[in-house]
Each structure stands twice: as structure tokens, then as C-alpha cells.
Enzyme design. Structure first.
Site: not given
Length: 497
Positions: A329-330
Site C-alpha cells: 500500500d502507498s
């Protein structure tokens, strides 16, 4: 009542943290880019350290890149206590309180290291508090092992020196402050929880070092409960899929051992019925990119090797080397993309088993990935301060090595290149949050991959009304549950053979 309070707190956190991320760019824009930042590699110690000032100050045998950084001064260190951001100093304010708000901060020259006590971030100094009142107000702290041995050494060597060493040279709040001494203060993501058996899911976890990687690179492994393993392996007549996961945190904070990511991976491993390898890669700015990319590559090789022949028992017994899913994620999504690109180019030649054994990156999962570029796209912020702020933070995490349109951070810059057509994986899932400033670039990435000539399948999943990585801050919300269900479905439906 207690559960409602916890739920409300998690929800508030999922809203506030993304807001703070982008508001930090506004703060950066008010600072003058007066100093140079260099990366010094100390061959004997195998470390990289930030050096601020003239390039001549760096040793002759060092590799140096320079870039503008924001200058800040007058802040000693920041802590969070009872939800308020405060500044700790080595002397009492006139009010007699030990903590003061940032606009009334006093400059400290005796900060030695960051420590935690009972979940609160504190500051260790080299001198006793100025009075008994200070001690009563919470000045007593215990030392913790800092995330980086280099940071710990820097903190110790600069204790008691002049305030010059504790001048802030890069302000990336609410994540990190970088001091002229090279010390890095992290505001979030330093708390840890031990592995074990999760009471809610029955998933077991344990920590392991990743052999062949740089010092300190490790992983937390997750194994679904026996009933789920037996059912999954019997159904497919093969081992379980493997989820190789990279956490977010702007490349500078968090770890697989933090309460947030430990809870999230327990849920994800359980829903996907997968053996998960959550990677503890090296963080910037002490270890600028491509350090995290190199750690990801080492983690992939280690995972495949252990799935094929051990000695790690969970992977050797249950991990299917033909169904490895690279995810994050991210910033972790950024790492996952770059790893898939490298694996596509090098899998047949350099990965263990690539010479004949069945090995495959079956899919790639990019959860609200961190991609950016020089020119605004769609609804991205167009204000100069916002775009320059993110350019400055990207320069910090990569040590000035890569520009903001480098394909590592802006894959669209290379969307027409042949490399895209060889990216590893049969399928890619990109998730998008409706209130995420990265959303339009993530959608454009998915569309560009579809048009690139890459032969796999691309899916997108949009969660309206939610902020960046909402599923980590509040993993048991309805929307987060639906998103993790989608990821689990993607993993269950993918793979070769």
C-alpha cells in the site's frame, strides 16, 4: 461503549493522517531551500548518512548527490501526547509545564535520542530535567532501540554538543524531522507488537531474518489456522498462495511489526488463505532509495528459495512458488510495482528456480499506490507549494538520485517502453480511494498498463468517500472489509497451472 470509542478513534485517524500528509507540503513551502543535502556512504560501516552543507565536507571517496532541502530551526523535537502535538525541550517553560505547543517551543541543545514509554513518544536527553516539576510532568523516559543503528550512533555522538547539531534541516511532518547531525526523529510507526496467534482470526505469526539481504532486513510471516490450510491445500491439491507484502509510510516510517500493519496482515492472510511475508525493508532517509527496492528484490529471492527448498518451514511446507503475489500500500505499492518490473526482466535468469523449477509471480496488488509526476493529472493538487512539497520529500527519500518524473515514482513516464510488456504477473489489481490525491494517477497507471501490450489482466477497485490507505487505519470498517475481500478474491482466483 469501549468498542464504539475505539471505532471512532480509528475512523478519526483514517481521516486525519492523510490530511496531515498533504498539509505538511504547505509547511514545507514556507521554508527557504538554503542548504544542500548529500548522501555519504561509509564503506567500512556499510551505512549511508545524510550530510548537510557544502559538498566539500563529504569524504573524498563518497558518492554524493545534492538537492535543495527545506531549512527549519527553533524546534527541538515533537511528541504526541493525548492527541496534541507538543514540543519537548530540555528546560521548563515559564508556565511550569514540561510540554509546550509548537508555536511556543524552546530550542534544545541536549536531545540525545527518541524513546517511547507507555505508547507515548518522548525524548531522551543527556541531562536531568531542570526541576522536580519537569520529572513529574513526564520527563522520565526509557531508551528504545532506534530503527536505525546509524541514527542511534548519531544521536549518541551528538549528545551535549551545541544546538547547531540539532538544527532541523528537513521538516516532513507529520512523519519525520531530519537534523543537521544526521539524526532522524520519527513521529509515527515506531511502536511494535510481538508476533503470536491472533485471537480474532487464528492466524499465527513469527519474525525471521532474510538471509542474503542487507543487515536488519527481516520479515514477519503469517500462517492461516490449520483448518483453513488443510481446506485450501486439499481443494487446490497444492500449497497455499504466498503474499509478499510491503507496508506504506512514505518510505520513512512504519514497519511490519507496528500495531496497524500487524492487525491488517492478520486480516489479509486470513481472508486470502495465504502464507504472508510482510517485509521489514530499510527506511529513508538513513537508507535512501534504491535501498528499499534492493531489499524487496532480496525478499522475493528469499521467499522463492524457501518455498522451493526451505529451510523456513512455513514456506517450505505451505508456500506455493508458482503463486506468489507481490503487494503493498502507498509507498509499499510503489515498491511492489518496481519489484514486478525487475522480476519480469530478471526472473528467468537470476531468481532461484528460474532455470527450470516452477516459479512465478502470479499477480501484483497495488493498494492506493504512491505515484506522482511533475505535471498535475486530473484532480491532483495544482498549487505550486503542494507539488514542490512532494518533489522535496521524494528527493529526501531517494537522496536526490531520481527526479519526480523518474519511472520509479512516475511509471507513466515509461508507459510506452518495452519494459512494461515484460512486467511480472498474470494479473494486476489497483485499488483507488475516492478522496486520495493519488487516485487519478493510479487510475491512469491501470489504463496505461492495459494499453501497453502487457499480456495480463488489469482490474481496478474504487472505494468512494475514503481517504488514502483507509483500510490500514480502520481495517474492520465496512468499506475496508469489502476492499480486503476483493484482494482475497483476487489472490484466490489467480495463478498459473
Amino acid at each position: 461503549m469501549a468498542s464504539r470509542i475505539r471505532s471512532s478513534t480509528r475512523c478519526l485517524g483514517s481521516l486525519v493522517l492523510p490530511l496531515l500528509f498533504f498539509s505538511s507540503f504547505l509547511y514545507l513551502s514556507t521554508r527557504n531551500p538554503l542548504l544542500e543535502i548529500a548522501v555519504r556512504e561509509e564503506a567500512a560501516a556499510g551505512r549511508k548518512r545524510l550530510v548537510v552543507g557544502a559538498a566539500a565536507a563529504v569524504k573524498a571517496n563518497a558518492t554524493v548527490t545534492t538537492g535543495a532541502v527545506a531549512q527549519a530551526s527553533g524546534v527541538a523535537a515533537v511528541t504526541t501526547e493525548q492527541g496534541d502535538s507538543d514540543v519537548l525541550t530540555d528546560a521548563l517553560p515559564a508556565s511550569g509545564e514540561a510540554n509546550v505547543t509548537t508555536d511556543k517551543a524552546q530550542v534544545s541543545s541536549a536531545i540525545a535520542a527518541v524513546a517511547t514509554q507507555d505508547g507515548d513518544t518522548k525524548v531522551v536527553t543527556d541531562a536531568a530535567p531542570a526541576s522536580a516539576t519537569a520529572a513529574a510532568a513526564g520527563a522520565e523516559v526509557r531508551a528504545e532501540e532506534l530503527r536505525s543503528s546509524d541514527a542511534a550512533a548519531t544521536a549518541g555522538s551528538n549528545a551535549g554538543k551545541s544546538g547547531e547539531a540539532d538544527t532541523v534541516v528537513f521538516d516532513f511532518r507529520p512523519y519525520v524531522l531530519v537534523y543537521k547531525s544526521g539524526r532522524v526523529h520519527r513521529f509515527h510507526g515506531t511502536d511494535t507488537v510481538p508476533p503470536g496467534v491472533d485471537a480474532l482470526t487464528g492466524v499465527a505469526s513469527r519474525d525471521v531474518a532474510i538471509a542474503g539481504a542487507a543487515a536488519g532486513v527481516a520479515a514477519r510471516l503469517y500462517l492461516p489456522p490449520e483448518s483453513q490450510r488443510v481446506r485450501g491445500e486439499k481443494k487446490r491439491k497444492k500449497k497455499l498462495p504466498v503474499l509478499l507484502y510491503f507496508h506504506g509510510g512514505a518510505f520513512v516510517i512504519e514497519s511490519p511489526f507496528s500495531p496497524l500493519y500487524h492487525a491488517f496482515l492478520n486480516i489479509l492472510a486470513h481472508k486470502a488463505g495465504a502464507v504472508a511475508v510482510s517485509v521489514h525493508y530499510r527506511l529513508a532517509p538513513e537508507h535512501p532509495l534504491p535501498a528499499a527496492y534492493d531489499d524487496a528484490w532480496a525478499a522475493l529471492q528469499w521467499t522463492i528459495s524457501n518455498c522451493l527448498s526451505g529451510p523456513e518451514p512455513w514456506l517450505a511446507k505451505h508456500g506455493d512458488a508458482t503463486r506468489i503475489f507481490v503487494a503493498g500500500d502507498s509507498a509499499g505499492g510503489n515498491i511492489a510495482h518496481n519489484l514486478a518490473m525487475r522480476a519480469g526482466a530478471e526472473l528467468p535468469h537470476r531468481l532461484p528456480g528460474g532455470g527450470g523449477a516452477a516459479v512465478a509471480v502470479a499477480g501484483v496488488v497495488l493498494l492506493n499506490p504512491y505515484f506522482w509526476g511533475k505535471e498535475p493529472m486530473g484532480s491532483e493538487p495544482r498549487e505550486r507549494w503542494a507539488r514542490e512539497g512532494l518533489e522535496q520529500t521524494w528527493a529526501l527519500v531517494c537522496g536526490g538520485r531520481f527526479g519526480i518524473d523518474d519511472p520509479r515514482v512516475n511509471p507513466l513516464a515509461a508507459a510506452g517502453a518495452a519494459a512494461w510488456r515484460t512486467m511480472a504477473g498474470d494479473r494486476v489489481l489497483v485499488t483507488i480511494a475516492g478522496r486520495d490525491n493519488f487516485r487519478d494517477r493510479a487510475a491512469a497507471y491501470a489504463e496505461a498498463l492495459r494499453r501497453s501490450g502487457w499480456g495480463g489482466e488489469v482490474e481496478t477497485y474504487v472505494t468512494e468517500g475514503e481517504a488514502h490507505v483507509h483500510f490500514v487505519g480502520n481495517p474492520r470498517s465496512d468499506k475496508a472489509q469489502r476492499e480486503t475481500d476483493k484482494v482475497a478474491e483476487f489472490i484466490a482466483g489467480g495463478g498459473r497451472g
